[in-house]
Design an enzyme around this catalytic site. Structure first.
Site, short mmCIF file in Angstrom:
data_model
loop_
_atom_site.label_atom_id
_atom_site.label_comp_id
_atom_site.label_asym_id
_atom_site.label_seq_id
_atom_site.Cartn_x
_atom_site.Cartn_y
_atom_site.Cartn_z
N GLY A 1 -23.09 -2.85 -40.97
CA GLY A 1 -22.34 -3.18 -39.49
C GLY A 1 -23.35 -4.34 -38.94
N PHE B 1 -29.54 -7.10 -33.10
CA PHE B 1 -30.73 -7.71 -33.93
C PHE B 1 -30.33 -8.37 -35.17
CE2 PHE B 1 -33.63 -6.19 -37.53
CZ PHE B 1 -34.79 -6.05 -36.95
N ASP C 1 -34.69 2.37 -26.79
CA ASP C 1 -33.26 1.86 -26.95
C ASP C 1 -32.44 3.23 -27.64
OD1 ASP C 1 -30.95 0.30 -26.64
OD2 ASP C 1 -31.18 -0.48 -28.76
N ASP D 1 -33.93 3.06 -35.17
CA ASP D 1 -34.21 1.80 -34.20
C ASP D 1 -35.13 1.87 -32.98
OD1 ASP D 1 -32.17 -0.01 -35.39
OD2 ASP D 1 -30.90 -0.18 -33.72
P1 ATP Z 1 -26.86 -2.51 -31.04
O1 ATP Z 1 -27.29 -3.73 -31.83
O2 ATP Z 1 -26.48 -2.79 -29.63
O3 ATP Z 1 -28.04 -1.51 -31.01
P2 ATP Z 1 -25.80 -1.12 -33.01
O4 ATP Z 1 -26.82 0.11 -32.96
O5 ATP Z 1 -24.29 -0.83 -33.69
O6 ATP Z 1 -25.61 -1.86 -31.93
P3 ATP Z 1 -27.40 -2.03 -35.35
O7 ATP Z 1 -28.40 -0.87 -35.20
O8 ATP Z 1 -27.85 -3.38 -35.73
O9 ATP Z 1 -26.39 -2.18 -34.28
O10 ATP Z 1 -26.61 -1.17 -36.58
C1 ATP Z 1 -25.36 -1.80 -37.10
C2 ATP Z 1 -24.56 -0.91 -38.17
O11 ATP Z 1 -25.61 -0.61 -38.87
C3 ATP Z 1 -24.48 0.38 -37.21
O12 ATP Z 1 -23.12 0.57 -37.67
C4 ATP Z 1 -25.22 1.33 -37.37
O13 ATP Z 1 -24.68 2.80 -37.29
C5 ATP Z 1 -25.57 0.96 -38.91
N1 ATP Z 1 -26.92 1.37 -39.39
C6 ATP Z 1 -28.13 1.13 -38.76
N2 ATP Z 1 -29.14 1.44 -39.32
C7 ATP Z 1 -28.64 2.34 -40.49
C8 ATP Z 1 -29.36 3.17 -41.53
N3 ATP Z 1 -30.47 3.41 -41.41
N4 ATP Z 1 -28.37 3.69 -42.20
C9 ATP Z 1 -27.08 3.65 -42.22
N5 ATP Z 1 -26.36 2.78 -41.37
C10 ATP Z 1 -27.25 2.22 -40.29
#
Ligand code: ATP
Length: 323
Positions: free
Chosen positions: A42, A46, A156, A173
């Site tokens: 995804g 970030f 966050d 995060d």
């Molecule tokens: P924002 O940037 O607004 O916080 P977000 O939380 O969707 O939005 P990211 O934290 O960059 O953005 O995550 C992008 C995608 O990757 C999301 O679908 C998230 O659930 C997934 N993801 C993030 N960390 C992990 C992880 N450790 N294991 C599995 N999937 C993850």
């Protein structure tokens, strides 16, 4: 290696401590080429998150390279990494290391197998019974209490950053918000860029500090108290299956919260104790919000079954959640 920060020797100079931080950070450095990068999971503010392999399955969070153009961003990134490496708790995602050599900056964590609470609640419209809801909230409180005890502010906390893996909560995060902010060039336009679903997590004191042109140096005043406010919103989402302030335009949310008005509880059928937790987390004054250890006690005392349960409303009065 002398460990940073925790060195109690008063003769230890600042320079020594700075060099020991760099030394200990080096121990967490993963050469980018050692990672076996897989599919995109995804995209967020970030950067891009990939699944991958590095001594087993991992998640690779790559910083958006178009914004990594100065020493300051790199330093902010390293500061977050040094925060990350101090965390060991079963309700927090496992930090495994980071790629710290520009132009490839990435954070490597364990891969969460389950779905986020966001997906359960807002996309799949899953309904959790009261005892499951309490169990989830307790685990979030445990992970957050640990972070705060280590002096780390999440900044966050939201359902998108909370995974549910076979009933176990995994928070992700934490502390990355500064990097996100630096990556996000909010100085270009004469408008405020608000990611969808973000406002309802902002406490009044944070809300009042939102600026149309946010300078890099005047970061938002996130604290352990503002994390507790976020928890209140997560608790509301768990109970109601929808966002607080549903249907209100951003301007109205900013104005109302900034003035100390709390979201409506019209959609919440729950006992006094359940609502009290919500109201305490959403207190206007930060120091009136409970600590996570207190929250855990309050959650433990809650009846696992709903008291005044109406047969037609098992837990949620309304399920018309936004996605
Ligand atoms: P924002 O940037 O607004 O916080 P977000 O939380 O969707 O939005 P990211 O934290 O960059 O953005 O995550 C992008 C995608 O990757 C999301 O679908 C998230 O659930 C997934 N993801 C993030 N960390 C992990 C992880 N450790 N294991 C599995 N999937 C993850």
């Amino acid at each position: 290696t002398v460990s940073d920060g925790e060195n109690a020797d008063p003769r230890c100079t600042r320079q020594n401590s700075v060099s020991s931080v760099s030394q200990s950070l080096r121990e967490w450095d993963i050469p980018y080429d050692d990672l076996d990068r897989g599919e995109v999971i995804g995209r967020g503010r970030f950067g891009i998150v990939y699944s991958g392999n590095w001594h087993g399955q991992v998640a690779i969070k790559e910083l958006r390279m178009d914004y990594v153009n100065d020493e300051k961003t790199l330093e902010a990134f390293k500061a977050e990494v040094s925060t990350f490496r101090k965390t060991r708790h079963e309700n927090l995602v496992l930090f495994m290391g980071a790629c710290m050599k520009p132009p490839r900056l990435a954070i490597v964590t364990s891969l969460c197998k389950g779905m986020t609470l966001y997906k359960h609640i807002h996309v799949l419209k899953d309904k959790f019974n009261m005892s499951r809801t309490i169990l989830i909230a307790q685990q979030i409180s445990q992970g957050m209490g640990y972070l705060h005890a280590r002096g780390i502010v999440h900044k966050d906390l939201k359902t998108k950053n909370i995974f549910l893996e076979s009933g176990k909560v995994v928070i992700t995060d934490f502390g990355l918000f500064n990097v996100t902010r630096l990556c996000h060039d909010s100085r270009r336009g004469n408008w405020l860029s608000i990611p969808p679903g973000w406002l309802c997590y902002l406490s009044p004191e944070v809300m009042r500090n939102l600026r149309v042109i946010q300078k890099q140096d005047d970061g938002l005043p996130f604290t352990t108290y503002s994390d507790v406010y976020c928890f209140g919103t997560v608790w509301y989402e768990l109970l109601c299956g929808e966002w607080p302030h549903k249907g209100l335009p951003p301007e109205a949310i900013i104005w109302q919260v900034g003035r100390g008005m709390k979201p409506s509880l019209a959609h919440l059928q729950a006992s006094r104790d359940v609502k009290d937790i919500l109201m305490a987390c959403w207190s206007y004054r930060p120091d009136e919000r409970p600590e996570f250890s207190t929250m855990l006690n309050s959650l433990t005392r809650l009846p696992k079954k709903r008291l005044h349960r109406s047969p037609s409303h098992p837990i949620h009065l309304s399920r018309s959640a936004e996605s």
